[in-house]
Design an enzyme around this catalytic site. Structure first.
Site, short mmCIF file in Angstrom:
data_model
loop_
_atom_site.label_atom_id
_atom_site.label_comp_id
_atom_site.label_asym_id
_atom_site.label_seq_id
_atom_site.Cartn_x
_atom_site.Cartn_y
_atom_site.Cartn_z
N CYS B 191 0.84 -1.21 0.00
CA CYS B 191 0.00 0.00 0.00
C CYS B 191 0.88 1.26 0.00
O CYS B 191 0.60 2.24 -0.67
CB CYS B 191 -0.89 0.02 1.24
SG CYS B 191 -1.85 -1.45 1.50
N HIS B 195 1.05 5.30 -1.76
CA HIS B 195 0.48 6.37 -0.93
C HIS B 195 1.46 7.04 0.02
O HIS B 195 1.06 7.92 0.78
CB HIS B 195 -0.75 5.82 -0.20
CG HIS B 195 -1.78 5.30 -1.16
ND1 HIS B 195 -2.46 6.13 -2.02
CD2 HIS B 195 -2.21 4.04 -1.43
CE1 HIS B 195 -3.27 5.40 -2.78
NE2 HIS B 195 -3.13 4.13 -2.44
N ARG B 234 -12.83 -0.31 -1.30
CA ARG B 234 -11.63 0.29 -1.90
C ARG B 234 -10.40 -0.58 -1.64
O ARG B 234 -9.53 -0.70 -2.51
CB ARG B 234 -11.42 1.71 -1.33
CG ARG B 234 -10.39 2.51 -2.09
CD ARG B 234 -10.90 2.88 -3.47
NE ARG B 234 -9.85 3.41 -4.34
CZ ARG B 234 -9.12 2.66 -5.15
NH1 ARG B 234 -9.29 1.38 -5.21
NH2 ARG B 234 -8.19 3.20 -5.92
N CYS B 238 -7.95 -2.01 -4.40
CA CYS B 238 -6.50 -1.80 -4.37
C CYS B 238 -5.78 -3.13 -4.50
O CYS B 238 -4.81 -3.25 -5.25
CB CYS B 238 -6.07 -1.13 -3.07
SG CYS B 238 -6.21 0.65 -3.15
#
Lengths: 107, 277
Positions: B191, B195, B234, B238
């Site tokens: 992740c 981000h 979400r 992802c």
């Protein structure tokens, strides 16, 4: 000459059931392989190491096997084997949280 | 006598060491919070802290203009109304489970010692319904999302205050943290690759949002979905995008992830429900 033709026909007649026997054998081998891969996929899913398409590939391999497309089925099975090996390797290499966190977030 | 005193001193020292160890372990989320928020403040020094609650629209001004236009007639508005109706339908049940009323989203997810698990708002709603012998909602259903939208709307402006209060909670927090930083899928991405390191950069035509502020606006009406959806939808998206097998919405792993993910937003205001591309 006549004898030769007779011998040839006899061999061909004998070969037909042998050939179908080997197809059946291959079919069973692939079936067993698919079942063992299903178990390994479940194991990878439990470890949260499964990739998105691995299961789909195995389903397709099963479909192709049902249609007797043995070569295609084998190719798909090889893909599943490869993906499973890679995904489990990926997960095995990431046990230590300290090695996962980037340097700028280390305490 | 001398021997007893020695034993006492050793026991005292051992207790002191183990207590300070436990305390320093519980400091991990606080240190993470400082480092994560510090990282984004340093990386985007011109952006006010509260602006991070607007996600990618704090960084991409063109996208922000479109978003502000959408917010003039927000597509989630009717869901707030239907969520309120759903709340009122079983108001006495919900008020028993949530005695402080619906404006509580800033306190979730929280650790429940009795159940030994992380409780998110949708999970709490279903627990409450189960206790009252009501049918549980599907976590991706419109009813669940509308109810959460109402709760989020009632919590607007409240600052997120997620606590990691004991060792069991810490374990869940650490599990979520590990998930966040673990590479997965054929693309071998975690992740944080998108981000943290690449926040604000372009991925095709879209700007990547910073991790800070990603949990403030849920549930979200995404134009891509054409519907209101929860954070876990979400997460599923992802995971699929990096070509990993997704998990179920509200699975223990995703709840732990939400725990870690929301904790890093402590101090930011709730601004859900929201609209995103």
């Amino acid at each position: 000459m006549k004898n030769l033709i007779l011998l040839f026909s006899l061999v061909s007649i004998l070969l037909v059931p042998l050939q179908s026997l080997s197809i059946e054998n291959n079919n069973k081998k692939l079936h067993d392989h698919i079942s063992s891969l299903e178990e390994r996929i479940n194991g990878a899913a439990k470890q949260q190491a499964l990739w998105r398409d691995t299961e789909k590939l195995l389903l397709e391999a099963e479909k192709q096997l049902a249609k007797n497309n043995l070569v295609h089925s084998q190719e798909l099975i090889d893909q599943v084997e490869f993906q499973l090996k890679q995904s489990l390797q990926q997960s095995l290499n990431q046990h230590d949280i300290d090695k996962l966190v980037p340097y700028y977030l280390k305490h | 006598m001398y021997k007893n005193i020695c034993y006492f001193i050793i026991a005292y020292l051992c207790l002191g060491v183990s207590l300070s160890n436990a305390e320093s372990q519980l400091n991990e989320p606080k240190k993470d919070l400082e480092l994560i928020q510090g990282y984004f403040k340093q990386r985007f020094p011109d952006i006010a802290f509260a602006e991070f609650a607007n996600g990618v629209y704090a960084l991409d001004m063109t996208a922000r203009e479109n978003w502000e236009a959408l917010e003039e007639f927000p597509p989630y508005e009717m869901h707030i109304d239907s969520g309120q109706i759903l709340w009122q339908e079983y108001a006495s049940t919900y008020e028993t489970c949530f005695p402080e009323g619906p404006g509580i989203k800033h306190l979730y997810p929280l650790w429940n010692d009795e159940l030994q698990t992380v409780i998110t708002i949708p999970y709490a709603i279903n627990l409450c319904r189960k206790q009252a012998n009501l049918e549980e909602y599907d976590y991706l259903s419109t009813e669940m999302n509308s109810l959460v939208a109402f709760i989020a709307n009632e919590s607007r402006g409240n600052l997120i205050n997620v606590q990691v209060s004991n060792d069991s909670a810490l374990k869940a927090y650490q599990a979520g943290k590990k998930f966040y930083f673990t590479r997965r899928g054929q693309l071998n991405f975690a992740c944080f690759h998108c981000h943290f390191d690449n926040a604000g950069k372009k991925l095709r035509t879209e700007s990547l949002g910073p991790a800070l502020g990603q949990t403030t606006g849920w549930p979200t009406y995404r134009n891509k979905w054409g519907a209101l959806g929860p954070l876990h939808k979400r997460y599923i998206g992802c995971n699929k995008q990096v070509r990993a097998a997704p998990l179920a919405a509200q699975s223990e792993t995703y709840r732990n992830l939400e725990y870690f993910h929301t904790h890093m937003n402590n101090g930011l205001p709730i601004n859900g429900p929201s609209v995103r591309r």
